[in-house]
Design an enzyme around this catalytic site. Structure first.
Site, mmCIF file in Angstrom:
data_model
loop_
_atom_site.group_PDB
_atom_site.id
_atom_site.type_symbol
_atom_site.label_atom_id
_atom_site.label_comp_id
_atom_site.label_asym_id
_atom_site.label_seq_id
_atom_site.Cartn_x
_atom_site.Cartn_y
_atom_site.Cartn_z
ATOM 1 N N CYS A 1 0.857 -1.186 0.000
ATOM 2 C CA CYS A 1 0.000 0.000 0.000
ATOM 3 C C CYS A 1 0.895 1.238 0.000
ATOM 4 C CB CYS A 1 -0.887 0.029 1.242
ATOM 5 S SG CYS A 1 -2.076 -1.318 1.322
ATOM 6 N N GLN A 2 0.513 2.224 -0.798
ATOM 7 C CA GLN A 2 1.273 3.466 -0.840
ATOM 8 C C GLN A 2 1.168 4.206 0.498
ATOM 9 O OE1 GLN A 2 -0.022 6.175 -3.904
ATOM 10 N NE2 GLN A 2 2.065 6.887 -4.230
#
Length: 138
Positions: free
Chosen positions: A51-52
């Site tokens: 996940c960013q």
């Protein structure tokens, strides 16, 4: 999860939104309804890779064998996506989670078409992590 709608109501509410700005605001509102994650649950072992944004998901199995999910993110839209995923997996056993495909629900909501590629990848990472944790419990 009492603060969150069930699957069908989620879909109805989402489809009632007039445009994507309203849908994003609804997703953010769902994230705001999530209970606050305990400080000790914001640990690296609960962090979701891929996940960013920073994402933490905690999975516990209650005495009846039902999975209880808790989560948080440092990004409002991502926290809302966590809430959407939790709604879809609500009241399921580990085996139910492993067997349940959330993607048709995302298609009904036209969700993935309106997320950036990095958000879509993060959403997939969340789903993979939840399913892997559920598989380990089943």
């Amino acid at each position: 999860m009492a603060l969150l709608p069930d699957k069908e109501k989620l879909l109805r509410n989402f489809l009632r939104c007039a445009n994507w700005e309203e849908k994003y605001l609804y997703i953010i509102e769902l994230g705001q309804r999530l209970p606050e994650l305990r400080a000790e649950d914001g640990s690296p072992q609960n962090s979701i890779q891929g996940c960013q944004s920073q994402v933490w998901i905690v999975m516990r199995q209650n005495a009846q064998g039902i999975i209880e999910l808790q989560g948080d993110s440092d990004a409002a839209i991502v926290k809302g996506l966590i809430a959407v995923v939790f709604i879809l997996y609500d009241q399921m056993t580990p085996q139910d989670i492993v067997n349940f495909d959330v993607r048709p629900w995302f298609e009904k909501m036209a969700l993935t078409q309106h997320l950036t590629p990095s958000r879509s990848q993060g959403l997939e990472a969340m789903i993979r992590a939840i399913r892997a944790k559920a598989a380990a419990l089943s």
